[in-house]
Design a protein around this motif. Structure first.
Motif, PDB file in Angstrom:
ATOM      1  N   ASP A  46       0.726   4.198  -0.913  1.00 30.25           N
ATOM      2  CA  ASP A  46       1.712   5.285  -0.848  1.00 30.25           C
ATOM      3  C   ASP A  46       3.135   4.785  -0.653  1.00 30.25           C
ATOM      4  N   ASP A  47       3.285   3.609  -0.002  1.00 31.17           N
ATOM      5  CA  ASP A  47       4.637   3.082   0.225  1.00 31.17           C
ATOM      6  C   ASP A  47       5.147   2.223  -0.938  1.00 31.17           C
ATOM      7  N   GLY A  48       4.382   2.182  -2.041  1.00 32.13           N
ATOM      8  CA  GLY A  48       4.816   1.438  -3.218  1.00 32.13           C
ATOM      9  C   GLY A  48       4.396  -0.018  -3.243  1.00 32.13           C
ATOM     10  N   THR A  49       3.565  -0.437  -2.302  1.00 29.85           N
ATOM     11  CA  THR A  49       3.080  -1.812  -2.286  1.00 29.85           C
ATOM     12  C   THR A  49       1.933  -1.966  -3.287  1.00 29.85           C
ATOM     13  N   TRP A  50       2.114  -2.887  -4.204  1.00 31.37           N
ATOM     14  CA  TRP A  50       1.065  -3.230  -5.174  1.00 31.37           C
ATOM     15  C   TRP A  50       0.190  -4.316  -4.571  1.00 31.37           C
ATOM     16  N   THR A  51      -1.109  -4.254  -4.847  1.00 27.60           N
ATOM     17  CA  THR A  51      -2.036  -5.296  -4.427  1.00 27.60           C
ATOM     18  C   THR A  51      -2.913  -5.664  -5.619  1.00 27.60           C
ATOM     19  N   ILE A  52      -3.019  -6.961  -5.866  1.00 22.46           N
ATOM     20  CA  ILE A  52      -3.933  -7.471  -6.885  1.00 22.46           C
ATOM     21  C   ILE A  52      -4.924  -8.366  -6.162  1.00 22.46           C
ATOM     22  N   ILE A  64      -2.820 -10.765  -3.544  1.00 23.21           N
ATOM     23  CA  ILE A  64      -1.370 -10.751  -3.389  1.00 23.21           C
ATOM     24  C   ILE A  64      -0.910  -9.303  -3.240  1.00 23.21           C
ATOM     25  N   SER A  65       0.070  -9.106  -2.414  1.00 29.38           N
ATOM     26  CA  SER A  65       0.669  -7.787  -2.229  1.00 29.38           C
ATOM     27  C   SER A  65       2.176  -7.930  -2.352  1.00 29.38           C
TER      28      SER A  65
END
Length: 133
Positions: A46-52, A64-65
């Protein structure tokens, strides 16, 4: 929300051995990369953090975030760590080195319902293809 979000199962790759050679990766790791079928989960909080989150890949399990436009540290093939920045352009998640214009760049996109990771180093282009898990 990006159509990249979800779980993906590695299917096959193209030209990965030549890419890894250009990155200085040893022969044994290059051979493993040819048959690498990692599972990848891409999410956005929700805060725009991408995680792969990658499980079973050539670099072992990794996660990675990052936030778009904010530089972050990432491990590269061959063991180097590099400062990277990610952007989202025309549906593609693009990562580029911050301080090394000759370093590898990559982008994720969805083509015909399949995720594709395209990575480049100079004029060498490699691709990884993933099916929805």
């Amino acid at each position: 929300m990006s159509n990249l979000v979800g779980k993906w199962k590695g299917d096959h790759s193209e030209n990965m051995e030549n890419f890894l050679k250009a990155m200085g990766v040893g022969d044994a790791a290059k051979k493993v990369a040819e048959s690498d079928n990692a599972n990848v989960e891409i999410s956005v909080s929700d805060d725009g953090t991408w995680t792969i989150d990658t499980v079973g890949g050539i670099m072992k399990d990794s996660k990675i975030s990052f936030k778009l436009g904010v530089p972050f540290e990432d491990a590269r093939p061959g063991g180097k760590t590099e400062k990277i920045v990610a952007t989202l352009e025309d549906g593609k998640l693009i990562t580029k080195p911050v301080d090394n214009p000759d370093g590898p760049s990559a982008f994720w996109q969805v083509v015909d319902g399949h995720a594709m990771l395209t990575i480049t180093k100079g004029d060498i282009i490699a691709k990884r293809f993933f099916n929805k898990a």
